[in-house]
Design a protein around this motif. Sequence first.
Motif, PDB file in Angstrom:
ATOM      1  N   ASN A 248       0.831  -1.210   0.000  1.00 44.43           N
ATOM      2  CA  ASN A 248       0.000   0.000   0.000  1.00 44.43           C
ATOM      3  C   ASN A 248       0.865   1.260   0.000  1.00 44.43           C
ATOM      4  O   ASN A 248       0.583   2.221  -0.729  1.00 44.43           O
ATOM      5  N   ILE A 249       1.920   1.260   0.813  1.00 44.18           N
ATOM      6  CA  ILE A 249       2.822   2.422   0.869  1.00 44.18           C
ATOM      7  C   ILE A 249       3.530   2.610  -0.471  1.00 44.18           C
ATOM      8  O   ILE A 249       3.647   3.730  -0.981  1.00 44.18           O
ATOM      9  N   TRP A 250       3.992   1.524  -1.059  1.00 50.18           N
ATOM     10  CA  TRP A 250       4.667   1.572  -2.363  1.00 50.18           C
ATOM     11  C   TRP A 250       3.731   2.141  -3.424  1.00 50.18           C
ATOM     12  O   TRP A 250       4.104   3.011  -4.212  1.00 50.18           O
ATOM     13  N   SER A 251       2.483   1.628  -3.422  1.00 48.60           N
ATOM     14  CA  SER A 251       1.492   2.105  -4.388  1.00 48.60           C
ATOM     15  C   SER A 251       1.188   3.587  -4.189  1.00 48.60           C
ATOM     16  O   SER A 251       1.091   4.361  -5.154  1.00 48.60           O
ATOM     17  N   ARG A 252       1.034   4.000  -2.916  1.00 44.43           N
ATOM     18  CA  ARG A 252       0.723   5.391  -2.610  1.00 44.43           C
ATOM     19  C   ARG A 252       1.849   6.324  -3.051  1.00 44.43           C
ATOM     20  O   ARG A 252       1.604   7.390  -3.632  1.00 44.43           O
ATOM     21  N   ARG A 253       3.076   5.918  -2.814  1.00 43.45           N
ATOM     22  CA  ARG A 253       4.210   6.750  -3.213  1.00 43.45           C
ATOM     23  C   ARG A 253       4.360   6.816  -4.726  1.00 43.45           C
ATOM     24  O   ARG A 253       4.765   7.857  -5.278  1.00 43.45           O
ATOM     25  N   ALA A 254       4.045   5.709  -5.404  1.00 42.80           N
ATOM     26  CA  ALA A 254       4.104   5.719  -6.874  1.00 42.80           C
ATOM     27  C   ALA A 254       3.087   6.703  -7.441  1.00 42.80           C
ATOM     28  O   ALA A 254       3.388   7.455  -8.387  1.00 42.80           O
ATOM     29  N   ARG A 255       1.877   6.723  -6.858  1.00 41.62           N
ATOM     30  CA  ARG A 255       0.857   7.678  -7.310  1.00 41.62           C
ATOM     31  C   ARG A 255       1.298   9.114  -7.044  1.00 41.62           C
ATOM     32  O   ARG A 255       1.064  10.012  -7.872  1.00 41.62           O
ATOM     33  N   GLU A 256       1.923   9.332  -5.871  1.00 38.71           N
ATOM     34  CA  GLU A 256       2.390  10.680  -5.541  1.00 38.71           C
ATOM     35  C   GLU A 256       3.475  11.144  -6.504  1.00 38.71           C
ATOM     36  O   GLU A 256       3.491  12.311  -6.918  1.00 38.71           O
ATOM     37  N   ARG A 257       4.385  10.233  -6.890  1.00 41.50           N
ATOM     38  CA  ARG A 257       5.438  10.599  -7.837  1.00 41.50           C
ATOM     39  C   ARG A 257       4.859  10.937  -9.204  1.00 41.50           C
ATOM     40  O   ARG A 257       5.282  11.899  -9.853  1.00 41.50           O
ATOM     41  N   LYS A 258       3.865  10.140  -9.636  1.00 44.69           N
ATOM     42  CA  LYS A 258       3.229  10.418 -10.932  1.00 44.69           C
ATOM     43  C   LYS A 258       2.500  11.753 -10.907  1.00 44.69           C
ATOM     44  O   LYS A 258       2.557  12.520 -11.866  1.00 44.69           O
ATOM     45  N   ALA A 259       1.812  12.030  -9.790  1.00 48.18           N
ATOM     46  CA  ALA A 259       1.093  13.302  -9.676  1.00 48.18           C
ATOM     47  C   ALA A 259       2.062  14.476  -9.673  1.00 48.18           C
ATOM     48  O   ALA A 259       1.812  15.502 -10.303  1.00 48.18           O
ATOM     49  N   ALA A 260       3.205  14.322  -8.983  1.00 46.23           N
ATOM     50  CA  ALA A 260       4.210  15.391  -8.945  1.00 46.23           C
ATOM     51  C   ALA A 260       4.831  15.612 -10.323  1.00 46.23           C
ATOM     52  O   ALA A 260       5.047  16.752 -10.735  1.00 46.23           O
ATOM     53  N   ALA A 261       5.087  14.505 -11.058  1.00 45.34           N
ATOM     54  CA  ALA A 261       5.655  14.629 -12.401  1.00 45.34           C
ATOM     55  C   ALA A 261       4.680  15.301 -13.351  1.00 45.34           C
ATOM     56  O   ALA A 261       5.067  16.142 -14.172  1.00 45.34           O
ATOM     57  N   LYS A 262       3.394  14.955 -13.203  1.00 42.37           N
ATOM     58  CA  LYS A 262       2.369  15.559 -14.065  1.00 42.37           C
ATOM     59  C   LYS A 262       2.234  17.043 -13.771  1.00 42.37           C
ATOM     60  O   LYS A 262       2.105  17.882 -14.678  1.00 42.37           O
ATOM     61  N   ALA A 263       2.297  17.417 -12.477  1.00 37.76           N
ATOM     62  CA  ALA A 263       2.204  18.818 -12.098  1.00 37.76           C
ATOM     63  C   ALA A 263       3.391  19.614 -12.621  1.00 37.76           C
ATOM     64  O   ALA A 263       3.262  20.773 -13.018  1.00 37.76           O
ATOM     65  N   THR A 264       4.587  18.969 -12.635  1.00 38.53           N
ATOM     66  CA  THR A 264       5.784  19.664 -13.127  1.00 38.53           C
ATOM     67  C   THR A 264       5.689  19.925 -14.634  1.00 38.53           C
ATOM     68  O   THR A 264       6.093  20.980 -15.105  1.00 38.53           O
ATOM     69  N   ARG A 265       5.144  18.951 -15.365  1.00 37.24           N
ATOM     70  CA  ARG A 265       5.004  19.128 -16.820  1.00 37.24           C
ATOM     71  C   ARG A 265       4.044  20.263 -17.161  1.00 37.24           C
ATOM     72  O   ARG A 265       4.197  20.951 -18.157  1.00 37.24           O
ATOM     73  N   HIS A 266       3.028  20.419 -16.308  1.00 33.92           N
ATOM     74  CA  HIS A 266       2.034  21.477 -16.575  1.00 33.92           C
ATOM     75  C   HIS A 266       2.473  22.800 -15.962  1.00 33.92           C
ATOM     76  O   HIS A 266       1.898  23.814 -16.229  1.00 33.92           O
TER      77      HIS A 266
END
Length: 266
Positions: A248-266
């Motif tokens: 669960n922690i691994w999955s949560r952190r993966a989602r957070e990294r994807k969200a941060a990467a998406k925010a950086t691109r925008h």
Amino acid sequence: MSTAELLSDPAAWAALATLIVMEVVLGIDNLIFISILSNKLPEAQRGKARKVGIGLALVMRLALLTAIAWIVALTAPVFDLGIVGPTGSHGEPSFETAFSWRDLILIAGGLFLMWKATKEIHHSVDEDDSDDLLDKGKKTVELSFTAAIVQILLLDIVFSIDSILTAVGMTEHVQVMYVAVIVAVLVMLLAADPLGNFINRNPSVVMLALGFLLMIGMVLIAEGFGAHVPKGYIYAAMAFSGGVEGLNIWSRRARERKAAAKATRH
């Protein structure tokens, strides 16, 4: 047997290795409680509380080893209510009420652990409704630290008696017991800060750890009533639950990294 003879005895080395593993595993319960309790203190005092708590655990275990004859005597019944449960598959009663001092200590420790875990779960669910002495909002920091150490000491006594009785059942050599206990407590000391910090960084792990403490409390009470609960089942359940929470922690952190990467691109 002298120390020199023990050093040349393969059976003694095998007993030492087995006992170290057993003592480390038994120390997990103690370490989880210390980690959760120390995290209730101000950050500057957490490391000190863990070291003091584990230091007390070492002193308690070594002191009990010096009084090993007295510890073994704790298993003698002091009173019997005459109630015996149905016989199991191995011919032993499922529970009994011939209580020794060890049984009474285990029951008291189990009740304390269940009370403390339930109180912490309630505080985690409703942080505004708490009169806990260890609440960070209290002004008396010294009282909070003292209360934490007192509660750690109470559980150290329970876990230490269980630990030493396990050691007595596995080897007759006191030197081997001393070395195993010291090594196991040193492992606890090394693991205390990483475990405490990990629990503090992951709030969902706190609830899981409190659930473990509830289970351990119930097992202590059951053992106090003579109901043997295989420790392998308990630690397997803890390992499985920990593995699921790790995913669960691994999955949560993966989602957070994807969200941060998406925010950086925008």
